[in-house]
Design a protein around this motif. Structure first.
Motif, PDB file in Angstrom:
ATOM      1  N   ALA A   9       8.675   8.802  49.166  1.00  0.00           N
ATOM      2  CA  ALA A   9       8.851   8.469  50.581  1.00  0.00           C
ATOM      3  C   ALA A   9       7.568   7.953  51.229  1.00  0.00           C
ATOM      4  O   ALA A   9       7.479   7.895  52.460  1.00  0.00           O
ATOM      5  N   GLY A  10       6.568   7.600  50.437  1.00  0.00           N
ATOM      6  CA  GLY A  10       5.336   7.088  51.001  1.00  0.00           C
ATOM      7  C   GLY A  10       4.416   8.197  51.487  1.00  0.00           C
ATOM      8  O   GLY A  10       4.361   9.276  50.909  1.00  0.00           O
ATOM      9  N   ARG A  11       3.714   7.965  52.577  1.00  0.00           N
ATOM     10  CA  ARG A  11       2.722   8.922  53.072  1.00  0.00           C
ATOM     11  C   ARG A  11       3.311   9.991  53.994  1.00  0.00           C
ATOM     12  O   ARG A  11       2.636  10.964  54.319  1.00  0.00           O
ATOM     13  N   ARG A  12       4.548   9.813  54.426  1.00  0.00           N
ATOM     14  CA  ARG A  12       5.128  10.721  55.411  1.00  0.00           C
ATOM     15  C   ARG A  12       5.946  11.811  54.733  1.00  0.00           C
ATOM     16  O   ARG A  12       6.739  11.542  53.816  1.00  0.00           O
ATOM     17  N   LEU A  13       5.760  13.037  55.188  1.00  0.00           N
ATOM     18  CA  LEU A  13       6.611  14.130  54.742  1.00  0.00           C
ATOM     19  C   LEU A  13       8.005  13.954  55.342  1.00  0.00           C
ATOM     20  O   LEU A  13       8.139  13.743  56.554  1.00  0.00           O
ATOM     21  N   VAL A  14       9.019  14.023  54.499  1.00  0.00           N
ATOM     22  CA  VAL A  14      10.388  13.846  54.987  1.00  0.00           C
ATOM     23  C   VAL A  14      11.262  14.959  54.423  1.00  0.00           C
ATOM     24  O   VAL A  14      11.044  15.447  53.311  1.00  0.00           O
ATOM     25  N   PRO A  15      12.277  15.387  55.180  1.00  0.00           N
ATOM     26  CA  PRO A  15      13.214  16.393  54.669  1.00  0.00           C
ATOM     27  C   PRO A  15      14.327  15.726  53.870  1.00  0.00           C
ATOM     28  O   PRO A  15      14.777  14.622  54.188  1.00  0.00           O
ATOM     29  N   ALA A  16      14.777  16.403  52.830  1.00  0.00           N
ATOM     30  CA  ALA A  16      15.911  15.929  52.039  1.00  0.00           C
ATOM     31  C   ALA A  16      16.647  17.139  51.483  1.00  0.00           C
ATOM     32  O   ALA A  16      16.067  18.216  51.301  1.00  0.00           O
ATOM     33  N   THR A  17      17.924  16.964  51.228  1.00  0.00           N
ATOM     34  CA  THR A  17      18.763  18.015  50.661  1.00  0.00           C
ATOM     35  C   THR A  17      19.267  17.560  49.305  1.00  0.00           C
ATOM     36  O   THR A  17      19.793  16.454  49.170  1.00  0.00           O
ATOM     37  N   PHE A  18      19.099  18.430  48.296  1.00  0.00           N
ATOM     38  CA  PHE A  18      19.471  18.109  46.928  1.00  0.00           C
ATOM     39  C   PHE A  18      20.509  19.095  46.410  1.00  0.00           C
ATOM     40  O   PHE A  18      20.405  20.303  46.624  1.00  0.00           O
ATOM     41  N   TRP A  19      21.493  18.553  45.707  1.00  0.00           N
ATOM     42  CA  TRP A  19      22.410  19.351  44.897  1.00  0.00           C
ATOM     43  C   TRP A  19      22.279  18.862  43.459  1.00  0.00           C
ATOM     44  O   TRP A  19      22.264  17.658  43.208  1.00  0.00           O
ATOM     45  N   LEU A  20      22.159  19.783  42.501  1.00  0.00           N
ATOM     46  CA  LEU A  20      22.109  19.436  41.085  1.00  0.00           C
ATOM     47  C   LEU A  20      23.398  19.949  40.469  1.00  0.00           C
ATOM     48  O   LEU A  20      23.620  21.155  40.375  1.00  0.00           O
ATOM     49  N   LEU A  21      24.243  19.009  40.056  1.00  0.00           N
ATOM     50  CA  LEU A  21      25.626  19.320  39.738  1.00  0.00           C
ATOM     51  C   LEU A  21      25.964  19.008  38.291  1.00  0.00           C
ATOM     52  O   LEU A  21      25.292  18.216  37.643  1.00  0.00           O
ATOM     53  N   ASP A  22      27.068  19.578  37.835  1.00  0.00           N
ATOM     54  CA  ASP A  22      27.706  19.132  36.606  1.00  0.00           C
ATOM     55  C   ASP A  22      29.152  18.832  36.917  1.00  0.00           C
ATOM     56  O   ASP A  22      29.844  19.642  37.517  1.00  0.00           O
ATOM     57  N   ALA A  23      29.625  17.671  36.532  1.00  0.00           N
ATOM     58  CA  ALA A  23      31.038  17.352  36.707  1.00  0.00           C
ATOM     59  C   ALA A  23      31.871  18.324  35.875  1.00  0.00           C
ATOM     60  O   ALA A  23      31.488  18.679  34.760  1.00  0.00           O
ATOM     61  N   PRO A  24      33.021  18.790  36.392  1.00  0.00           N
ATOM     62  CA  PRO A  24      33.825  19.748  35.641  1.00  0.00           C
ATOM     63  C   PRO A  24      34.260  19.195  34.291  1.00  0.00           C
ATOM     64  O   PRO A  24      34.661  18.058  34.177  1.00  0.00           O
TER      65      PRO A  24
END
Length: 284
Positions: A9-24
Motif C-alpha cells: 500500500a505504499g508509505r501509508r498505513l491502511v486497514p484491511a480485512t483478510f479471510w484465509l479460506l478453503d473451498a469445501p
C-alpha cells in the motif's frame, strides 16, 4: 498447491480485512486438498513484523475457514499451505520471519541434505526452526542478503541461482517483504503468479477474492496499491509474471521487473519426479 497473496500500500498505513479460506471438498478429497496451515504477515505502525499463523490438520474440518483478521499495515503477505515437507505445526507454517523480513513460498525444492550443508557453511543454520524446504530457501536468501550488505534483490538472485545450479527444483514462487518494499519471484513456469497494478484505482470498492484467500479494504478502494496472487482474483486486470521474472515494488509503489532467470533450473523436476506427498501438495 500453496496460495500466495501480497499487497503493498505504499508509505501509508491502511486497514484491511483478510479471510484465509478453503473451498469445501468432499470427504474423499479432503485429506489431499484441504489446507495444512494459514498465515498472515504484516508490518505494524512500529515497522516491526507481526505474523498470525495457525497449522490446520486436513482431517479436522472439511469446511475450515479462519476467523477474519483486521490489520493495519503498509505491506501484507498471506499464505495458505499445502504441506509437501514437514509436520503440521506452527514452525512449518508460513509466513516466516528472518532479519525482520517476511517470506512465503509456493513450490518444492529437493536435495535438502545438500541445502542443509550449504546453510551450515554460510552460518545461518540457526535460522531454520522447522522442517520445510521453504524455510531453508529463506535462510539461504537471508545469508545472501547479508553477504550483499542488505541488497535484497541481489540476495534473492544469488540464492535462487545457487538453488538452480545445485538442487532439484519443481517451483520457487516466493514473496518477500519489508515494511517498505516487496519482491515477488516466479520460477520457473511450473506455477502461475500474477501482479495487479492498482496505482490508479477506480472508485469501485476493493474486494479481492479467490477460492482460498479474500481481502477487503474500504480505504484501499481509493488508495494506490500493488497486489500479487497465485491466481487472478475478482474483476481486475491481472498480469501474469513471466517465468524467471523478479518484480520489486518500492515504498513509492514503483514497479521494477527484471528477468533474473532466463533459463530453467539445471535440475528441473517434473511432477512425476516428486514423492506422493509432494505431488499431492502441488495440485491446482
Amino acid at each position: 498447491m500453496c496460495r500466495l497473496f501480497g499487497l503493498h500500500a505504499g508509505r501509508r498505513l491502511v486497514p484491511a480485512t483478510f479471510w484465509l479460506l478453503d473451498a469445501p471438498d468432499n470427504l474423499a478429497e479432503q485429506s489431499r486438498r484441504n489446507p495444512d496451515g494459514t498465515g498472515l504477515g504484516v508490518f505494524g505502525p512500529d515497522g516491526l513484523a507481526v505474523v498470525h499463523k495457525e497449522p490446520v490438520a486436513a482431517w479436522q474440518d472439511s469446511e475450515f475457514a479462519t476467523e477474519a483478521h483486521d490489520v493495519t499495515a503498509t505491506t501484507f503477505i498471506a499464505h495458505v499451505r499445502y504441506a509437501s515437507t514437514g509436520a503440521l505445526d506452527p514452525g512449518n507454517t508460513h509466513p516466516f520471519v528472518q532479519d525482520g523480513r517476511i517470506f512465503a513460498h509456493n513450490g518444492v525444492v529437493e536435495g535438502l541434505d545438500v541445502l542443509d550443508d550449504r546453510i551450515r557453511e554460510l552460518g545461518v543454520a540457526e535460522l531454520v526452526q522447522g522442517q520445510t524446504d521453504s524455510e531453508r530457501v529463506f535462510a539461504l536468501i537471508t545469508a545472501a542478503v547479508r553477504a550483499r550488505a542488505g541488497d535484497i534483490g541481489a540476495g534473492i538472485v544469488d540464492a535462487v541461482g545457487w538453488l538452480a545450479d545445485n538442487v532439484g527444483i519443481y517451483a520457487v514462487n516466493l514473496l518477500l517483504s519489508t515494511a517498505t518494499d516487496m519482491w515477488a519471484l516466479r520460477y520457473p513456469d511450473t506455477h502461475d503468479l500474477y501482479v495487479l497494478d492498482r496505482r490508479h484505482p477506480s472508485q469501485r470498492r476493493l474486494r479481492l477474492r479467490s477460492a482460498r484467500i479474500r481481502a477487503e479494504s474500504e480505504q484501499l478502494t481509493t488508495q494506490p496499491s500493488v497486489v500479487f496472487a497465485s491466481e487472478p482474483m475478482d474483476g481486475e486486470d491481472w498480469r501474469p509474471i513471466a517465468p524467471g521474472e523478479l518484480v520489486h515494488v518500492d515504498a513509492n509503489l514503483e514497479i521494477n521487473p527484471q528477468r533474473a532467470f532466463p533459463e530453467p533450473p539445471r535440475h528441473l523436476l517434473r511432477r512425476e519426479d516428486l514423492s506422493a506427498k509432494a505431488a499431492a501438495s502441488q495440485h491446482g
